[in-house]
Motif scaffolding. Sequence first.
Motif, mmCIF file in Angstrom:
data_model
loop_
_atom_site.group_PDB
_atom_site.id
_atom_site.type_symbol
_atom_site.label_atom_id
_atom_site.label_comp_id
_atom_site.label_asym_id
_atom_site.label_seq_id
_atom_site.Cartn_x
_atom_site.Cartn_y
_atom_site.Cartn_z
ATOM 1 N N LEU A 23 -2.271 -3.866 -4.344
ATOM 2 C CA LEU A 23 -2.779 -2.634 -5.132
ATOM 3 C C LEU A 23 -4.073 -2.424 -4.850
ATOM 4 O O LEU A 23 -4.304 -1.278 -4.664
ATOM 5 C CB LEU A 23 -2.609 -3.223 -6.589
ATOM 6 C CG LEU A 23 -0.952 -3.441 -7.009
ATOM 7 C CD1 LEU A 23 -0.849 -3.842 -8.452
ATOM 8 C CD2 LEU A 23 -0.364 -2.018 -6.902
ATOM 9 N N PHE A 24 -5.091 -3.269 -4.574
ATOM 10 C CA PHE A 24 -6.416 -3.055 -4.592
ATOM 11 C C PHE A 24 -6.432 -2.212 -3.095
ATOM 12 O O PHE A 24 -7.086 -1.325 -2.854
ATOM 13 C CB PHE A 24 -7.242 -4.168 -4.389
ATOM 14 C CG PHE A 24 -8.753 -4.189 -3.795
ATOM 15 C CD1 PHE A 24 -9.556 -3.228 -4.686
ATOM 16 C CD2 PHE A 24 -9.160 -4.274 -2.776
ATOM 17 C CE1 PHE A 24 -10.988 -3.081 -4.414
ATOM 18 C CE2 PHE A 24 -10.483 -4.069 -2.203
ATOM 19 C CZ PHE A 24 -11.314 -3.427 -3.113
ATOM 20 N N ALA A 25 -6.028 -2.880 -2.145
ATOM 21 C CA ALA A 25 -5.786 -2.168 -0.667
ATOM 22 C C ALA A 25 -5.380 -0.923 -0.611
ATOM 23 O O ALA A 25 -5.831 0.039 -0.109
ATOM 24 C CB ALA A 25 -5.270 -3.168 0.428
ATOM 25 N N LYS A 26 -4.296 -0.781 -1.305
ATOM 26 C CA LYS A 26 -3.623 0.505 -1.407
ATOM 27 C C LYS A 26 -4.740 1.645 -1.982
ATOM 28 O O LYS A 26 -4.733 2.732 -1.480
ATOM 29 C CB LYS A 26 -2.354 0.484 -2.072
ATOM 30 C CG LYS A 26 -1.655 1.660 -2.270
ATOM 31 C CD LYS A 26 -0.100 1.704 -2.625
ATOM 32 C CE LYS A 26 0.635 2.841 -2.797
ATOM 33 N NZ LYS A 26 0.199 4.126 -2.156
ATOM 34 N N LYS A 27 -5.067 1.206 -3.100
ATOM 35 C CA LYS A 27 -5.920 2.183 -3.773
ATOM 36 C C LYS A 27 -7.296 2.521 -3.006
ATOM 37 O O LYS A 27 -7.698 3.667 -3.030
ATOM 38 C CB LYS A 27 -6.305 1.727 -5.166
ATOM 39 C CG LYS A 27 -7.259 2.685 -6.067
ATOM 40 C CD LYS A 27 -7.453 2.235 -7.444
ATOM 41 C CE LYS A 27 -8.244 2.868 -8.456
ATOM 42 N NZ LYS A 27 -8.593 3.735 -8.467
ATOM 43 N N VAL A 28 -7.857 1.411 -2.261
ATOM 44 C CA VAL A 28 -9.135 1.856 -1.659
ATOM 45 C C VAL A 28 -8.925 2.106 -0.223
ATOM 46 O O VAL A 28 -9.969 2.694 0.135
ATOM 47 C CB VAL A 28 -9.763 0.338 -1.988
ATOM 48 C CG1 VAL A 28 -11.253 0.550 -1.249
ATOM 49 C CG2 VAL A 28 -10.309 0.069 -3.274
ATOM 50 N N ILE A 29 -7.993 1.631 0.450
ATOM 51 C CA ILE A 29 -7.894 2.100 1.925
ATOM 52 C C ILE A 29 -6.776 3.031 2.035
ATOM 53 O O ILE A 29 -6.961 3.887 2.704
ATOM 54 C CB ILE A 29 -7.647 0.670 2.661
ATOM 55 C CG1 ILE A 29 -8.922 -0.328 2.569
ATOM 56 C CG2 ILE A 29 -7.515 1.095 4.035
ATOM 57 C CD1 ILE A 29 -8.779 -1.646 2.859
ATOM 58 N N ALA A 40 -1.752 -13.067 -6.838
ATOM 59 C CA ALA A 40 -2.859 -12.666 -5.907
ATOM 60 C C ALA A 40 -2.686 -11.734 -4.699
ATOM 61 O O ALA A 40 -3.304 -10.780 -4.506
ATOM 62 C CB ALA A 40 -3.676 -14.069 -5.279
ATOM 63 N N PHE A 41 -1.335 -11.987 -4.068
ATOM 64 C CA PHE A 41 -1.253 -10.957 -3.115
ATOM 65 C C PHE A 41 -0.960 -9.749 -3.794
ATOM 66 O O PHE A 41 -1.367 -8.825 -3.070
ATOM 67 C CB PHE A 41 0.236 -11.595 -2.387
ATOM 68 C CG PHE A 41 0.861 -10.682 -1.405
ATOM 69 C CD1 PHE A 41 -0.071 -10.549 -0.075
ATOM 70 C CD2 PHE A 41 1.898 -9.834 -1.650
ATOM 71 C CE1 PHE A 41 0.525 -9.873 0.839
ATOM 72 C CE2 PHE A 41 2.124 -8.949 -0.667
ATOM 73 C CZ PHE A 41 1.579 -8.853 0.505
ATOM 74 N N LEU A 42 -0.224 -9.596 -4.914
ATOM 75 C CA LEU A 42 0.240 -8.265 -5.369
ATOM 76 C C LEU A 42 -1.084 -7.632 -5.997
ATOM 77 O O LEU A 42 -1.310 -6.448 -5.662
ATOM 78 C CB LEU A 42 1.035 -8.509 -6.697
ATOM 79 C CG LEU A 42 1.268 -7.227 -7.420
ATOM 80 C CD1 LEU A 42 2.206 -6.372 -6.585
ATOM 81 C CD2 LEU A 42 2.086 -7.514 -8.515
ATOM 82 N N ALA A 43 -2.127 -8.652 -6.757
ATOM 83 C CA ALA A 43 -3.377 -7.720 -6.860
ATOM 84 C C ALA A 43 -4.130 -7.262 -5.397
ATOM 85 O O ALA A 43 -4.749 -6.194 -5.652
ATOM 86 C CB ALA A 43 -4.279 -8.831 -7.560
#
Length: 80
Positions: A13-19, A7-10
Amino acid sequence: IGAFVLAFLAFWLFAKKVIVDPVERLTRAAHDISVGKLDVDIGVRGLDESKVKDEITKLAMAIERLRTSIKIAMERLKKK
């Protein structure tokens, strides 16, 4: 523990791509503009600001307006 790590990895990755990635692109564009490179493509030309919902894109649009204003001002100064 495995589910927590997954969950932390997901999330990361989401935060890196979106923010993180968009903020890094805006930072590079703002730096380029600050040193006089006024032909930077921020990637928001043609977007309708009234339809944009996220703040990062709104910030990019504001930087694009600033870049355009500086470019026009510089062109006016060169004509004088």
